[in-house]
Enzyme design. Structure first.
Site, PDB file in Angstrom:
ATOM      1  CD  GLU A 102      -3.219   0.701   1.957  1.00  0.00           C
ATOM      2  OE1 GLU A 102      -4.099   0.022   1.380  1.00  0.00           O
ATOM      3  OE2 GLU A 102      -3.297   1.052   3.141  1.00  0.00           O
ATOM      4  CE  LYS A 118      -7.800  -0.073   2.144  1.00  0.00           C
ATOM      5  NZ  LYS A 118      -6.478  -0.207   2.776  1.00  0.00           N
ATOM      6  CD  GLU A 141     -11.679  -3.547   4.804  1.00  0.00           C
ATOM      7  OE1 GLU A 141     -10.721  -3.209   4.090  1.00  0.00           O
ATOM      8  OE2 GLU A 141     -12.128  -2.828   5.713  1.00  0.00           O
ATOM      9  CG  ASN A 147      -9.722  -4.182   8.759  1.00  0.00           C
ATOM     10  OD1 ASN A 147      -8.991  -4.309   9.741  1.00  0.00           O
ATOM     11  ND2 ASN A 147      -9.887  -3.028   8.140  1.00  0.00           N
ATOM     12  CD  GLU A 172      -8.218  -5.743   3.878  1.00  0.00           C
ATOM     13  OE1 GLU A 172      -8.673  -6.139   2.795  1.00  0.00           O
ATOM     14  OE2 GLU A 172      -8.768  -4.851   4.559  1.00  0.00           O
ATOM     15  CB  SER A 173      -5.582  -4.526  10.274  1.00  0.00           C
ATOM     16  OG  SER A 173      -6.257  -3.526   9.546  1.00  0.00           O
TER      17      SER A 173
END
Length: 288
Positions: free
Chosen positions: A79, A141, A190, A211, A241-242
């Site tokens: 990203e 995004k 997501e 996420n 993600e995260s």
């Protein structure tokens, strides 16, 4: 003005006490509708659609991910993000083209570029610069709430769009997915929990981002991704993600058959984002 109080991808603890994530998402959705209304006055829907449909050459976002998997490697969606509302500017030396090149040289499968201006100091120009500087496919995004934004994404050169289940109902997700696929783009949907995963599995896209940040407690746990992975067939590509910051995190997720990762902040804080990618995913080979 209201942008400083929102960050669905990384909220600071002080802000977390004031609002739930769902409140913040509602605020962002309202902002997005305002932005779409404003954009329509400059470029009408028919013109934006014509622009989008004229751009026929997309890069195969899912294909690039599958190539990494076929080689036994993790697929990293790297990203490009300048700032977040809770943490302010993450990277002062922000050159999207240079960052994209570094990612490509150090084994990224795809790119993700923040285009949200109000909350993340992003820009459509950042996506254009990043995509022009390397061969990798690019995810836009942003927070999609209207069909206009899907056309806008293709017009700016995006190869994939993000649909956040917490921001959209089933009909919106289905319609936007169909629209994106018709334009040759991939879709990353997501989710945050099991009910959202059930909704996501109704879509055609193989790409499902999990996420790891809880919408209500704001805690981040890799267990979220590991648990949800078990409920999903191998035909879907789970994107973690995260909360991915160490090689141990990567190893733990890969052992649970999560082979695709979207990572931003850990790379953005490093002197050389591509080298940081290489350190977090040490077995990635240089891309050709």
């Amino acid at each position: 003005a209201h942008g400083r109080n929102a960050n669905p991808f990384g909220l600071g603890p002080r802000l977390a006490l004031k609002k739930t994530m769902t409140d913040i998402l509602k605020q962002i959705i309202a902002t997005k509708h305002e932005e779409v209304a404003q954009a329509l006055t400059k470029t009408p829907l028919a013109a934006m659609r014509a622009d989008a449909e004229s751009r026929v050459l997309t890069r195969d976002f899912v294909g690039f991910i599958r190539q990494k998997h076929a080689a036994g490697q993790a697929a990293v969606i790297a990203e490009i993000k300048k700032a977040s509302p809770s943490k302010g500017v993450i990277r002062e030396d922000f050159e999207p083209a240079d960052i994209a090149q570094s990612y490509a040289e150090h084994g990224a499968a795809c790119l993700s570029v923040l285009t949200d201006k109000t909350y993340f100091q992003g820009s459509t120009d950042y996506l254009k610069q990043a995509r022009a500087s390397c061969h990798l496919p690019v995810l836009r995004k942003d927070f999609m709430v209207d069909a206009y934004q899907i056309y806008e994404a293709r017009a700016m050169g995006a190869d994939c769009v993000l649909l956040i289940a917490a921001c959209l109902d089933d009909a919106q997700m289905r319609d936007m997915e169909a629209q994106a696929l018709a334009l040759g783009m991939a879709v990353l949907v997501e989710v945050h929990d099991a009910p959202e995963m059930e909704r996501a599995l109704k879509l055609k896209t193989p790409l499902i981002g999990v996420n790891n940040r809880n919408l209500h407690t704001f805690e981040v746990s890799l267990n979220t991704c590991i648990h949800l992975r078990k409920a999903v067939g191998s035909d879907r590509i789970i994107v973690a993600e995260s909360g991915i910051s160490t090689p141990d995190d990567v190893a733990r997720l890969r052992d649970a058959d999560v082979q695709t990762f979207l990572v931003g902040e850990a790379f953005m804080r490093a002197a050389d984002p591509g080298k940081a990618l290489k350190e977090l995913f040490p077995y990635q080979s240089l891309s050709k």
